[in-house]
Design a protein around this motif. Structure first.
Motif, PDB file in Angstrom:
ATOM      1  N   ARG A 108       0.828  -1.211   0.000  1.00  0.00           N
ATOM      2  CA  ARG A 108       0.000   0.000   0.000  1.00  0.00           C
ATOM      3  C   ARG A 108       0.861   1.260   0.000  1.00  0.00           C
ATOM      4  O   ARG A 108       0.544   2.237  -0.673  1.00  0.00           O
ATOM      5  CB  ARG A 108      -0.944  -0.013   1.197  1.00  0.00           C
ATOM      6  CG  ARG A 108      -2.046  -1.038   1.033  1.00  0.00           C
ATOM      7  CD  ARG A 108      -3.038  -1.009   2.163  1.00  0.00           C
ATOM      8  NE  ARG A 108      -4.065  -2.024   1.935  1.00  0.00           N
ATOM      9  CZ  ARG A 108      -4.615  -2.739   2.883  1.00  0.00           C
ATOM     10  NH1 ARG A 108      -4.276  -2.538   4.144  1.00  0.00           N
ATOM     11  NH2 ARG A 108      -5.521  -3.643   2.595  1.00  0.00           N
ATOM     12  N   LYS A 109       1.943   1.236   0.758  1.00  0.00           N
ATOM     13  CA  LYS A 109       2.859   2.393   0.786  1.00  0.00           C
ATOM     14  C   LYS A 109       3.509   2.594  -0.579  1.00  0.00           C
ATOM     15  O   LYS A 109       3.634   3.720  -1.055  1.00  0.00           O
ATOM     16  CB  LYS A 109       3.949   2.204   1.848  1.00  0.00           C
ATOM     17  CG  LYS A 109       3.445   2.206   3.261  1.00  0.00           C
ATOM     18  CD  LYS A 109       3.157   3.600   3.720  1.00  0.00           C
ATOM     19  CE  LYS A 109       2.771   3.563   5.186  1.00  0.00           C
ATOM     20  NZ  LYS A 109       2.270   4.815   5.668  1.00  0.00           N
ATOM     21  N   LEU A 110       3.931   1.489  -1.189  1.00  0.00           N
ATOM     22  CA  LEU A 110       4.558   1.590  -2.506  1.00  0.00           C
ATOM     23  C   LEU A 110       3.581   2.133  -3.545  1.00  0.00           C
ATOM     24  O   LEU A 110       3.968   2.886  -4.443  1.00  0.00           O
ATOM     25  CB  LEU A 110       5.095   0.228  -2.953  1.00  0.00           C
ATOM     26  CG  LEU A 110       6.348  -0.258  -2.244  1.00  0.00           C
ATOM     27  CD1 LEU A 110       6.636  -1.706  -2.612  1.00  0.00           C
ATOM     28  CD2 LEU A 110       7.540   0.629  -2.588  1.00  0.00           C
ATOM     29  N   ASN A 111       2.336   1.756  -3.435  1.00  0.00           N
ATOM     30  CA  ASN A 111       1.332   2.233  -4.388  1.00  0.00           C
ATOM     31  C   ASN A 111       1.082   3.732  -4.277  1.00  0.00           C
ATOM     32  O   ASN A 111       0.491   4.328  -5.169  1.00  0.00           O
ATOM     33  CB  ASN A 111       0.019   1.467  -4.218  1.00  0.00           C
ATOM     34  CG  ASN A 111       0.014   0.207  -5.045  1.00  0.00           C
ATOM     35  OD1 ASN A 111       0.452   0.207  -6.191  1.00  0.00           O
ATOM     36  ND2 ASN A 111      -0.468  -0.872  -4.466  1.00  0.00           N
ATOM     37  N   GLN A 112       1.528   4.340  -3.196  1.00  0.00           N
ATOM     38  CA  GLN A 112       1.383   5.786  -3.040  1.00  0.00           C
ATOM     39  C   GLN A 112       2.494   6.548  -3.765  1.00  0.00           C
ATOM     40  O   GLN A 112       2.394   7.751  -3.960  1.00  0.00           O
ATOM     41  CB  GLN A 112       1.387   6.157  -1.556  1.00  0.00           C
ATOM     42  CG  GLN A 112       0.179   5.631  -0.809  1.00  0.00           C
ATOM     43  CD  GLN A 112       0.274   5.869   0.690  1.00  0.00           C
ATOM     44  OE1 GLN A 112       1.248   6.414   1.190  1.00  0.00           O
ATOM     45  NE2 GLN A 112      -0.754   5.450   1.413  1.00  0.00           N
ATOM     46  N   LEU A 113       3.543   5.837  -4.154  1.00  0.00           N
ATOM     47  CA  LEU A 113       4.646   6.487  -4.867  1.00  0.00           C
ATOM     48  C   LEU A 113       4.232   6.789  -6.307  1.00  0.00           C
ATOM     49  O   LEU A 113       3.460   6.042  -6.907  1.00  0.00           O
ATOM     50  CB  LEU A 113       5.882   5.586  -4.869  1.00  0.00           C
ATOM     51  CG  LEU A 113       6.509   5.287  -3.512  1.00  0.00           C
ATOM     52  CD1 LEU A 113       7.633   4.269  -3.668  1.00  0.00           C
ATOM     53  CD2 LEU A 113       7.033   6.560  -2.874  1.00  0.00           C
ATOM     54  N   PRO A 114       4.776   7.857  -6.862  1.00  0.00           N
ATOM     55  CA  PRO A 114       4.443   8.158  -8.260  1.00  0.00           C
ATOM     56  C   PRO A 114       4.993   7.077  -9.197  1.00  0.00           C
ATOM     57  O   PRO A 114       6.071   6.544  -8.978  1.00  0.00           O
ATOM     58  CB  PRO A 114       5.129   9.500  -8.517  1.00  0.00           C
ATOM     59  CG  PRO A 114       5.899   9.840  -7.307  1.00  0.00           C
ATOM     60  CD  PRO A 114       5.648   8.826  -6.260  1.00  0.00           C
ATOM     61  N   LEU A 115       4.248   6.732 -10.172  1.00  0.00           N
ATOM     62  CA  LEU A 115       4.578   5.760 -11.214  1.00  0.00           C
ATOM     63  C   LEU A 115       4.596   4.306 -10.753  1.00  0.00           C
ATOM     64  O   LEU A 115       4.601   3.407 -11.586  1.00  0.00           O
ATOM     65  CB  LEU A 115       5.925   6.085 -11.886  1.00  0.00           C
ATOM     66  CG  LEU A 115       5.994   7.399 -12.656  1.00  0.00           C
ATOM     67  CD1 LEU A 115       7.393   7.599 -13.210  1.00  0.00           C
ATOM     68  CD2 LEU A 115       4.985   7.407 -13.795  1.00  0.00           C
ATOM     69  N   PHE A 116       4.626   4.050  -9.467  1.00  0.00           N
ATOM     70  CA  PHE A 116       4.687   2.652  -9.028  1.00  0.00           C
ATOM     71  C   PHE A 116       3.471   1.850  -9.481  1.00  0.00           C
ATOM     72  O   PHE A 116       3.630   0.728  -9.967  1.00  0.00           O
ATOM     73  CB  PHE A 116       4.874   2.534  -7.511  1.00  0.00           C
ATOM     74  CG  PHE A 116       5.009   1.108  -7.065  1.00  0.00           C
ATOM     75  CD1 PHE A 116       6.233   0.459  -7.146  1.00  0.00           C
ATOM     76  CD2 PHE A 116       3.909   0.395  -6.604  1.00  0.00           C
ATOM     77  CE1 PHE A 116       6.359  -0.866  -6.765  1.00  0.00           C
ATOM     78  CE2 PHE A 116       4.028  -0.933  -6.219  1.00  0.00           C
ATOM     79  CZ  PHE A 116       5.254  -1.558  -6.300  1.00  0.00           C
ATOM     80  N   PRO A 117       2.262   2.378  -9.335  1.00  0.00           N
ATOM     81  CA  PRO A 117       1.105   1.585  -9.779  1.00  0.00           C
ATOM     82  C   PRO A 117       1.172   1.218 -11.266  1.00  0.00           C
ATOM     83  O   PRO A 117       0.822   0.095 -11.640  1.00  0.00           O
ATOM     84  CB  PRO A 117      -0.092   2.498  -9.492  1.00  0.00           C
ATOM     85  CG  PRO A 117       0.369   3.396  -8.399  1.00  0.00           C
ATOM     86  CD  PRO A 117       1.832   3.610  -8.662  1.00  0.00           C
ATOM     87  N   GLN A 118       1.665   2.134 -12.092  1.00  0.00           N
ATOM     88  CA  GLN A 118       1.765   1.833 -13.524  1.00  0.00           C
ATOM     89  C   GLN A 118       2.802   0.736 -13.781  1.00  0.00           C
ATOM     90  O   GLN A 118       2.575  -0.173 -14.587  1.00  0.00           O
ATOM     91  CB  GLN A 118       2.139   3.098 -14.329  1.00  0.00           C
ATOM     92  CG  GLN A 118       1.052   4.146 -14.371  1.00  0.00           C
ATOM     93  CD  GLN A 118       1.053   5.063 -13.158  1.00  0.00           C
ATOM     94  OE1 GLN A 118       1.856   4.929 -12.241  1.00  0.00           O
ATOM     95  NE2 GLN A 118       0.115   5.990 -13.128  1.00  0.00           N
ATOM     96  N   VAL A 119       3.933   0.821 -13.097  1.00  0.00           N
ATOM     97  CA  VAL A 119       4.977  -0.204 -13.255  1.00  0.00           C
ATOM     98  C   VAL A 119       4.459  -1.551 -12.752  1.00  0.00           C
ATOM     99  O   VAL A 119       4.644  -2.586 -13.397  1.00  0.00           O
ATOM    100  CB  VAL A 119       6.272   0.209 -12.513  1.00  0.00           C
ATOM    101  CG1 VAL A 119       7.284  -0.921 -12.510  1.00  0.00           C
ATOM    102  CG2 VAL A 119       6.865   1.461 -13.138  1.00  0.00           C
ATOM    103  N   ALA A 120       3.802  -1.537 -11.616  1.00  0.00           N
ATOM    104  CA  ALA A 120       3.264  -2.778 -11.053  1.00  0.00           C
ATOM    105  C   ALA A 120       2.245  -3.401 -11.998  1.00  0.00           C
ATOM    106  O   ALA A 120       2.256  -4.619 -12.216  1.00  0.00           O
ATOM    107  CB  ALA A 120       2.637  -2.509  -9.692  1.00  0.00           C
ATOM    108  N   ASN A 121       1.373  -2.585 -12.566  1.00  0.00           N
ATOM    109  CA  ASN A 121       0.372  -3.109 -13.502  1.00  0.00           C
ATOM    110  C   ASN A 121       1.011  -3.683 -14.755  1.00  0.00           C
ATOM    111  O   ASN A 121       0.456  -4.593 -15.376  1.00  0.00           O
ATOM    112  CB  ASN A 121      -0.646  -2.028 -13.867  1.00  0.00           C
ATOM    113  CG  ASN A 121      -1.596  -1.744 -12.718  1.00  0.00           C
ATOM    114  OD1 ASN A 121      -1.841  -2.609 -11.885  1.00  0.00           O
ATOM    115  ND2 ASN A 121      -2.118  -0.528 -12.668  1.00  0.00           N
TER     116      ASN A 121
END
Length: 167
Positions: A108-121
């Motif tokens: 959840r903390k990582l998902n708050q970082l910019p661009l992380f959700p896009q990289v994860a997806n």
């Protein structure tokens, strides 16, 4: 003095065990001789004093060090009593929920970082595919009787999905 005479008498009459007795005696001399050479001239009272002081050190050892030492002894005795496998299973079952919570929190903390959700997806579908293929290979090799497969764990993909989905 009488013990030395008795020991010599027994050693002389050891028969076929005499070479073994000599070997053990030599090993003991090798270990004990340096200690004896170092301390045989030290007065007994001084050695008693040093022993008392070492005992008094216990009062100055911080309580958390004593606690860790006690816990380490407890772990060692538990492993000796139950075996490593049983101990590992106990530790796993005890700490798995905590590890899951930490992983979810970190995610959840990582998902708050910019661009992380896009990289994860972008990465997660490929990781899921590779994990699925890995599990298939392990199951297939186990079915074929390859013993090494017993040592390779399956990745619990369903459990991971459940933990991270929050259900």
């Amino acid at each position: 003095m009488r013990c030395a005479i008795l020991y010599s008498y027994a050693k002389e009459r050891a028969g076929p065990l005499k070479p073994g007795v000599n070997t053990v005696e030599d090993a003991v001399k090798t270990v004990v001789a340096p200690v004896y050479d170092r301390f045989h001239l030290v007065p007994v009272e001084l050695l008693k004093y040093a022993d008392r002081k070492v005992g008094e050190l216990d009062r100055h050892v911080p309580s958390n060090v004593k606690k860790v030492s006690s816990q380490a002894r407890s772990v060692v005795s538990e492993v000796r009593r139950d075996g490593v496998s049983t101990f590992a299973k106990t530790v796993y079952s005890k700490y798995e929920p905590t590890a899951e919570q930490c992983a979810v929190s970190a995610w959840r903390k990582l998902n708050q970082l910019p661009l992380f959700p896009q990289v994860a997806n972008a990465v997660l579908p490929k990781a899921a595919y590779c994990t699925e293929k890995y599990n298939e290979v392990i199951v297939s090799s186990a079915e074929k009787g390859y013993r090494v497969s017993a040592y390779l764990p399956l990745v619990p993909t369903e459990k991971i999905a459940k933990v991270f989905s929050g259900n």
